[in-house]
Write a protein that holds these residues in place. Structure first.
Motif, short mmCIF file in Angstrom:
data_model
loop_
_atom_site.label_atom_id
_atom_site.label_comp_id
_atom_site.label_asym_id
_atom_site.label_seq_id
_atom_site.Cartn_x
_atom_site.Cartn_y
_atom_site.Cartn_z
N CYS A 22 74.93 32.67 -79.32
CA CYS A 22 76.38 32.60 -79.18
C CYS A 22 76.93 34.02 -79.05
CB CYS A 22 76.99 31.90 -80.40
SG CYS A 22 78.79 31.87 -80.35
N CYS A 25 79.69 35.05 -81.44
CA CYS A 25 79.19 35.40 -82.77
C CYS A 25 78.56 36.79 -82.76
CB CYS A 25 78.16 34.38 -83.25
SG CYS A 25 78.89 32.92 -84.00
N CYS A 46 78.20 28.21 -80.85
CA CYS A 46 77.65 27.74 -82.12
C CYS A 46 78.29 26.41 -82.52
CB CYS A 46 77.83 28.79 -83.19
SG CYS A 46 79.51 29.42 -83.34
N HIS A 54 82.18 28.04 -82.15
CA HIS A 54 82.52 28.51 -80.81
C HIS A 54 82.27 27.47 -79.72
CE1 HIS A 54 82.30 32.74 -82.58
NE2 HIS A 54 83.53 32.57 -82.16
#
Ligand SMILES: [Zn+2]
Ligand SMILES: [Zn+2]
Ligand SMILES: [Zn+2]
Length: 86
Positions: A22, A25, A46, A54
């Motif tokens: 991700c 992230c 994610c 996300h």
């Protein structure tokens, strides 16, 4: 039971993943719990057990309806619009 029409409208072949984790992230230093692949554009985000969710954020931003799990050994797809496995 609502019928999901989004799965039939997905691009074929399935888009390749744009990243292997991700990226949101990665940028913010949070840690994904599990990863999900958008089947419209290949965005990797994610899961809802992750702090930032996300994949769901990507759906809200893009309207791309269906993701699949990006975890090894798992095979299922989820429609965000209909809230069903497809
Ligand atoms: Zn659907
Ligand atoms: Zn994330
Ligand atoms: Zn997408």
């Amino acid at each position: 039971m609502k019928q999901c029409t989004h799965a039939d409208a997905l691009p074929l072949p399935e888009p390749g993943p744009l990243s292997d984790t991700c990226l949101e992230c990665l940028a913010t230093g949070t840690h994904p719990v599990q990863l999900r692949l958008c089947l419209t554009c290949g965005h990797v985000g994610c899961c809802d057990s992750s702090p930032k969710r996300h994949a769901t954020e990507h759906y809200k931003d893009s309207g791309h309806p269906i993701m699949r799990t990006f975890e090894p050994g798992e095979a299922w797809r989820w429609c965000f619009v209909d809230h069903v496995l497809v």
